[in-house]
Design an enzyme around this catalytic site. Structure first.
Site, PDB file in Angstrom:
ATOM      1  N   PRO A   1       0.762  -1.225   0.000  1.00  0.00           N
ATOM      2  CA  PRO A   1       0.000   0.000   0.000  1.00  0.00           C
ATOM      3  C   PRO A   1       0.803   1.290   0.000  1.00  0.00           C
ATOM      4  O   PRO A   1       1.159   1.807   1.043  1.00  0.00           O
ATOM      5  CB  PRO A   1      -0.818  -0.099   1.287  1.00  0.00           C
ATOM      6  CG  PRO A   1       0.025  -0.921   2.208  1.00  0.00           C
ATOM      7  CD  PRO A   1       0.968  -1.699   1.362  1.00  0.00           C
ATOM      8  N   GLU A   2       1.085   1.819  -1.149  1.00  0.00           N
ATOM      9  CA  GLU A   2       1.388   3.236  -1.267  1.00  0.00           C
ATOM     10  C   GLU A   2       0.232   3.811  -2.079  1.00  0.00           C
ATOM     11  O   GLU A   2      -0.738   3.104  -2.349  1.00  0.00           O
ATOM     12  CB  GLU A   2       2.756   3.466  -1.921  1.00  0.00           C
ATOM     13  CG  GLU A   2       3.913   2.957  -1.049  1.00  0.00           C
ATOM     14  CD  GLU A   2       5.277   3.298  -1.609  1.00  0.00           C
ATOM     15  OE1 GLU A   2       5.408   4.339  -2.271  1.00  0.00           O
ATOM     16  OE2 GLU A   2       6.216   2.510  -1.409  1.00  0.00           O
TER      17      GLU A   2
END
Length: 280
Positions: free
Chosen positions: A2-3
């Site tokens: 998760p970016e």
DNA sequence: CACCATGTTCCTTG
DNA sequence: CCAAGGAACATGGT
């Protein structure tokens, strides 16, 4: 993973699945996931509401819900290892399930699972106030970005991780953007020339755009599991995996531009990958 | 066993 | 006030 790009791809995946669905139950299996609130608070806010739009700010997901009394919002964050997906309610609850929301008749459930427990599914929207502009914000033109960098002598790579400067860049895309821009990660931010700040902002937008495009066109990310879960790189498509990063996690491998070895250094306590020849 | 890991926050030290 | 570093959170991969 998760970016910003992974969160955006997840947002696009979840929204049509959730839109209009009613929350038939609220099960909080890991109370820490709803911090600083409580499971009771989350249940009171969500029970009987319907999912509306799913938004994103930086690495946060903003779930809009409609109730008779008006609109409500829940903030989601995946931390390092969080996943969100829909699955059949029957069968064993996933091992690291933190929050489970049975939908409508109860056959399907929305699941937030998070082995390491750094993520969140919370009624507290406070973290949004700490975020800087989205990478594509009009207000964040090259000049504004340059001024933000001029205010600090920290290493530029560390500054890119500061969510109050620019929202959504994480440890992977910080290295990738600096490589694209040809800027050494340890350079003090306030010593970048205006042209370099301009180049870096463009590089950030490019790497994020490309990652979103890659995630959007890769059906493997969603189709793989029976639960339709989202996780980059877990689908076994080697070509997608190969294309993904030019320098991140490639210490010792040849630089795609000059062939010299990519190096790993620690900046901000995190692995940072770069090419000393191509990045100055 | 050792070390590393996509994130964030808090604390200490200088 | 700023910068840097470490710890913490809890689990899994190599």
């Amino acid at each position: 993973m998760p970016e910003l790009p992974e969160v955006e791809v997840l947002r696009r995946h979840l929204e049509p699945l959730l839109l209009g669905r009613r929350v038939a139950g609220v099960r909080v299996l890991r109370p820490k996931a709803v911090r600083p609130g409580t499971g009771e608070e989350l249940a009171a806010l969500l029970q009987g509401t319907r999912f509306g739009k799913v938004g994103r700010r930086g690495k946060y997901l903003v779930f809009e819900l409609s109730a008779r009394e008006g609109a409500r919002r829940v903030l989601g964050h995946l931390g390092m290892t969080g996943r969100m997906y829909l699955r059949a309610t029957s069968g064993p609850v996933p091992k690291h399930a933190a929050v489970v929301l049975p939908l409508d008749g109860g056959k399907e459930s929305f699941v937030f699972e998070d082995p390491r427990g750094f993520g969140r599914f919370s009624t507290d929207l406070g973290p949004l106030d700490e975020l800087g502009p989205e990478p594509w914000d009009r207000g964040l033109d090259a000049g504004g970005f340059g001024r933000a960098l001029a205010g600090t002598g920290r290493a530029i790579k560390v500054v890119l991780l500061d969510q109050s400067v620019i929202a959504g860049v994480g440890n992977i895309y910080a290295s990738e953007a600096l490589f694209r821009a040809g800027i050494a990660p340890a350079r003090p931010a306030n010593r970048l020339k205006p042209a370099e700040a301009t180049r870096l902002l463009a590089a950030i937008r490019t790497v994020l755009d490309e990652a979103i495009a890659l995630g959007t066109k890769a059906p493997l990310d969603f189709a793989g599991g029976e639960d339709g879960l989202f996780y980059y790189g877990s689908g076994g498509d080697a070509s997608v995996e190969m294309e993904r990063f030019r320098v991140y996690d490639r210490a010792g491998e040849p630089c795609p531009e000059c062939g010299g070895p990519i190096r790993r250094v620690a900046l901000g306590g995190r692995g940072t990958f770069w090419c000393p020849k191509c990045q100055r």
